[in-house]
Write a protein that holds these residues in place. Structure first.
Motif, PDB file in Angstrom:
ATOM      1  N   TRP A 143       0.805  -1.095   0.096  1.00 33.15           N
ATOM      2  CA  TRP A 143      -0.033   0.092   0.110  1.00 33.15           C
ATOM      3  C   TRP A 143       0.870   1.209  -0.065  1.00 33.15           C
ATOM      4  O   TRP A 143       0.609   2.238  -0.784  1.00 33.15           O
ATOM      5  CB  TRP A 143      -0.799  -0.062   1.337  1.00 33.15           C
ATOM      6  CG  TRP A 143      -2.053   1.033   1.315  1.00 33.15           C
ATOM      7  CD1 TRP A 143      -3.194   0.777   0.791  1.00 33.15           C
ATOM      8  CD2 TRP A 143      -1.964   2.361   1.542  1.00 33.15           C
ATOM      9  NE1 TRP A 143      -3.908   2.266   1.158  1.00 33.15           N
ATOM     10  CE2 TRP A 143      -3.113   2.995   1.373  1.00 33.15           C
ATOM     11  CE3 TRP A 143      -0.809   3.174   2.458  1.00 33.15           C
ATOM     12  CZ2 TRP A 143      -3.354   4.374   2.213  1.00 33.15           C
ATOM     13  CZ3 TRP A 143      -0.978   4.454   2.486  1.00 33.15           C
ATOM     14  CH2 TRP A 143      -2.140   4.956   2.322  1.00 33.15           C
ATOM     15  N   PHE A 144       1.724   1.291   1.059  1.00 34.56           N
ATOM     16  CA  PHE A 144       2.736   2.486   0.932  1.00 34.56           C
ATOM     17  C   PHE A 144       3.564   2.396  -0.162  1.00 34.56           C
ATOM     18  O   PHE A 144       3.888   3.516  -0.835  1.00 34.56           O
ATOM     19  CB  PHE A 144       3.709   2.143   2.162  1.00 34.56           C
ATOM     20  CG  PHE A 144       2.957   2.646   3.697  1.00 34.56           C
ATOM     21  CD1 PHE A 144       2.641   3.819   3.952  1.00 34.56           C
ATOM     22  CD2 PHE A 144       2.442   1.466   4.225  1.00 34.56           C
ATOM     23  CE1 PHE A 144       2.288   4.204   5.106  1.00 34.56           C
ATOM     24  CE2 PHE A 144       1.849   1.873   5.431  1.00 34.56           C
ATOM     25  CZ  PHE A 144       1.727   2.996   5.864  1.00 34.56           C
ATOM     26  N   ALA A 145       3.968   1.454  -0.904  1.00 29.76           N
ATOM     27  CA  ALA A 145       4.750   1.418  -2.117  1.00 29.76           C
ATOM     28  C   ALA A 145       3.946   2.077  -3.233  1.00 29.76           C
ATOM     29  O   ALA A 145       4.369   2.988  -4.102  1.00 29.76           O
ATOM     30  CB  ALA A 145       5.290   0.004  -2.474  1.00 29.76           C
ATOM     31  N   GLU A 146       2.796   1.559  -3.407  1.00 33.44           N
ATOM     32  CA  GLU A 146       2.085   2.104  -4.357  1.00 33.44           C
ATOM     33  C   GLU A 146       1.500   3.438  -4.206  1.00 33.44           C
ATOM     34  O   GLU A 146       1.433   4.445  -5.039  1.00 33.44           O
ATOM     35  CB  GLU A 146       0.691   1.278  -4.577  1.00 33.44           C
ATOM     36  CG  GLU A 146       0.785  -0.010  -5.453  1.00 33.44           C
ATOM     37  CD  GLU A 146      -0.369  -0.571  -5.810  1.00 33.44           C
ATOM     38  OE1 GLU A 146      -1.579   0.076  -5.822  1.00 33.44           O
ATOM     39  OE2 GLU A 146      -0.425  -2.064  -5.899  1.00 33.44           O
ATOM     40  N   ILE A 243     -10.443   0.717  -5.429  1.00 33.13           N
ATOM     41  CA  ILE A 243      -9.999  -0.395  -6.030  1.00 33.13           C
ATOM     42  C   ILE A 243      -8.152  -0.197  -6.296  1.00 33.13           C
ATOM     43  O   ILE A 243      -7.835   0.817  -7.129  1.00 33.13           O
ATOM     44  CB  ILE A 243     -10.644  -0.819  -7.200  1.00 33.13           C
ATOM     45  CG1 ILE A 243     -12.213  -1.182  -7.218  1.00 33.13           C
ATOM     46  CG2 ILE A 243      -9.892  -2.084  -8.032  1.00 33.13           C
ATOM     47  CD1 ILE A 243     -12.824  -1.569  -8.285  1.00 33.13           C
ATOM     48  N   GLY A 244      -7.528  -1.189  -5.924  1.00 31.28           N
ATOM     49  CA  GLY A 244      -6.177  -0.856  -5.996  1.00 31.28           C
ATOM     50  C   GLY A 244      -5.641  -1.790  -7.218  1.00 31.28           C
ATOM     51  O   GLY A 244      -6.405  -2.698  -7.627  1.00 31.28           O
ATOM     52  N   PHE A 245      -4.367  -1.569  -7.539  1.00 26.86           N
ATOM     53  CA  PHE A 245      -3.891  -2.609  -8.503  1.00 26.86           C
ATOM     54  C   PHE A 245      -3.396  -3.894  -7.794  1.00 26.86           C
ATOM     55  O   PHE A 245      -3.060  -4.911  -8.722  1.00 26.86           O
ATOM     56  CB  PHE A 245      -2.667  -1.733  -9.146  1.00 26.86           C
ATOM     57  CG  PHE A 245      -3.014  -0.844 -10.201  1.00 26.86           C
ATOM     58  CD1 PHE A 245      -3.504  -1.159 -11.482  1.00 26.86           C
ATOM     59  CD2 PHE A 245      -2.752   0.633  -9.734  1.00 26.86           C
ATOM     60  CE1 PHE A 245      -4.064  -0.146 -12.352  1.00 26.86           C
ATOM     61  CE2 PHE A 245      -3.099   1.448 -10.701  1.00 26.86           C
ATOM     62  CZ  PHE A 245      -3.791   1.147 -12.127  1.00 26.86           C
ATOM     63  N   SER A 246      -3.457  -3.895  -6.581  1.00 29.47           N
ATOM     64  CA  SER A 246      -2.899  -5.507  -6.013  1.00 29.47           C
ATOM     65  C   SER A 246      -3.904  -5.653  -4.755  1.00 29.47           C
ATOM     66  O   SER A 246      -4.377  -4.367  -4.266  1.00 29.47           O
ATOM     67  CB  SER A 246      -1.456  -5.355  -5.600  1.00 29.47           C
ATOM     68  OG  SER A 246      -1.358  -4.171  -4.657  1.00 29.47           O
ATOM     69  N   PRO A 247      -4.037  -6.722  -4.376  1.00 25.12           N
ATOM     70  CA  PRO A 247      -4.974  -7.067  -3.226  1.00 25.12           C
ATOM     71  C   PRO A 247      -4.900  -6.281  -2.002  1.00 25.12           C
ATOM     72  O   PRO A 247      -5.967  -5.509  -1.649  1.00 25.12           O
ATOM     73  CB  PRO A 247      -5.029  -8.477  -2.850  1.00 25.12           C
ATOM     74  CG  PRO A 247      -4.339  -9.049  -4.007  1.00 25.12           C
ATOM     75  CD  PRO A 247      -3.451  -8.050  -4.736  1.00 25.12           C
TER      76      PRO A 247
END
Length: 309
Positions: A143-146, A243-247
């Motif tokens: 989450w922090f990386a994105e 909605i994110g790109f990863s779960p």
């Protein structure tokens, strides 16, 4: 006879266009003051119809002519009183500088957060990061990386006008350096009116409805009339994009749509500032070049390095 009929028809269309333009200019005064004195019709978001009115008018012909008429009135007053036009320049450029200088710190936050992510992943082998006391802000590392993309978007979108004021944008110079001072100012005014403003308007029209399609349902469309949107308001509900790109990735991508609109508004305001400054410098001559221009400095003795970035 057919040529005469075509010419008459073309003249009629042109006349209708002129009448439509000046009618909308005149109605802009009424629409502006009506909106100011009836804020509940578009700012009371407990009313679903008010939300739809806000959505419609934000990308409407009426709003465009309110903005255009405001610009024309400001210009007319500035032509009458040059010191007032310089006031416009100082306020608009000051706004761009203030916003840009503040959000430029997002670049530092981006670097620091990336360092923390690397340490947490490679040294402490933690799957998440917790920030705060009591009820901490706790998200997965991904989450922090994105979320680093958000810092980058803040710098790009909200520092664009600031960089323009600071003279930091790359300029393709074909004839500009070879012409006289006042000719340069005419080129700058032409660029502000026929390049910066139209592009900002087009991006705003796309970005505005792009934003709202990720905030509410039923999805509004740029082709919807006000009556159709008011009908849709009966089924309106908030549906903010999460909605994110990863779960476990960053889930605030609607913020990028808001930044797109903010970026467009700031570019338009900077186009106004550029036009007003160029007009004043054209009117007052070369001695007014850079008047009231607030640019950052690296300090005494560093003048050779300024503007090279």
């Amino acid at each position: 006879m057919e040529n005469d009929a075509d010419a008459a028809g073309g003249f009629g269309v042109l006349l209708d266009g002129v009448i439509w333009f000046f009618t909308n200019i005149g109605m802009a005064f009424y629409n502006f003051f009506y909106a100011i004195f009836h804020p509940s019709l578009w700012l009371d978001w407990s009313d679903k119809e008010a939300i739809m009115r806000f959505v419609y008018y934000g990308g409407s012909v009426e709003f465009f002519f309110v903005v255009l008429t405001t610009f024309l009135v400001m210009f007319a007053i500035g032509v009458w009183r040059g010191n007032i036009m310089w006031g416009y320049v100082r306020v608009l450029e000051g706004f761009a500088n203030t916003v840009g200088r503040f959000f430029a710190w997002a670049g530092l936050l981006m670097v620091l957060q990336q360092i923390v992510i690397v340490f947490m992943q490679r040294i402490f082998t933690r799957p998440d990061i917790s920030i705060g006391f009591g009820i901490p802000l706790q998200f997965d590392i991904s989450w922090f990386a994105e979320e680093l993309k958000l810092y980058n978007a803040l710098v790009v979108c909200l520092c664009m006008a600031y960089t323009f004021v600071q003279g930091g944008h790359v300029r393709v110079d074909l004839v500009y350096s070879a012409v006289k001072f006042r000719t340069k100012k005419v080129i700058d005014m032409f660029g502000a009116i026929f390049f910066m403003m139209p592009v900002a308007v087009v991006i705003w029209l796309y970005g505005w409805f792009f934003l709202w399609r990720h905030l509410i349902v039923p999805n509004p469309s740029a082709s919807d009339t006000l009556d159709r949107l008011l009908m849709k308001s009966r089924a309106l509900r908030w549906n903010v994009e999460t909605i994110g790109f990863s779960p476990n990735g960053f889930n605030g991508y609607f913020l990028f749509k808001i930044l797109l609109c903010a970026f467009t508004a700031m570019v338009f305001l900077q186009a106004m500032a550029m036009f007003f400054r160029s007009f004043q410098e054209w009117r007052e001559g070369e001695e007014s070049a850079g008047k009231y221009l607030d640019r950052d400095s690296l300090g005494e003795g560093e003048e050779a390095y300024e503007g090279t970035h």
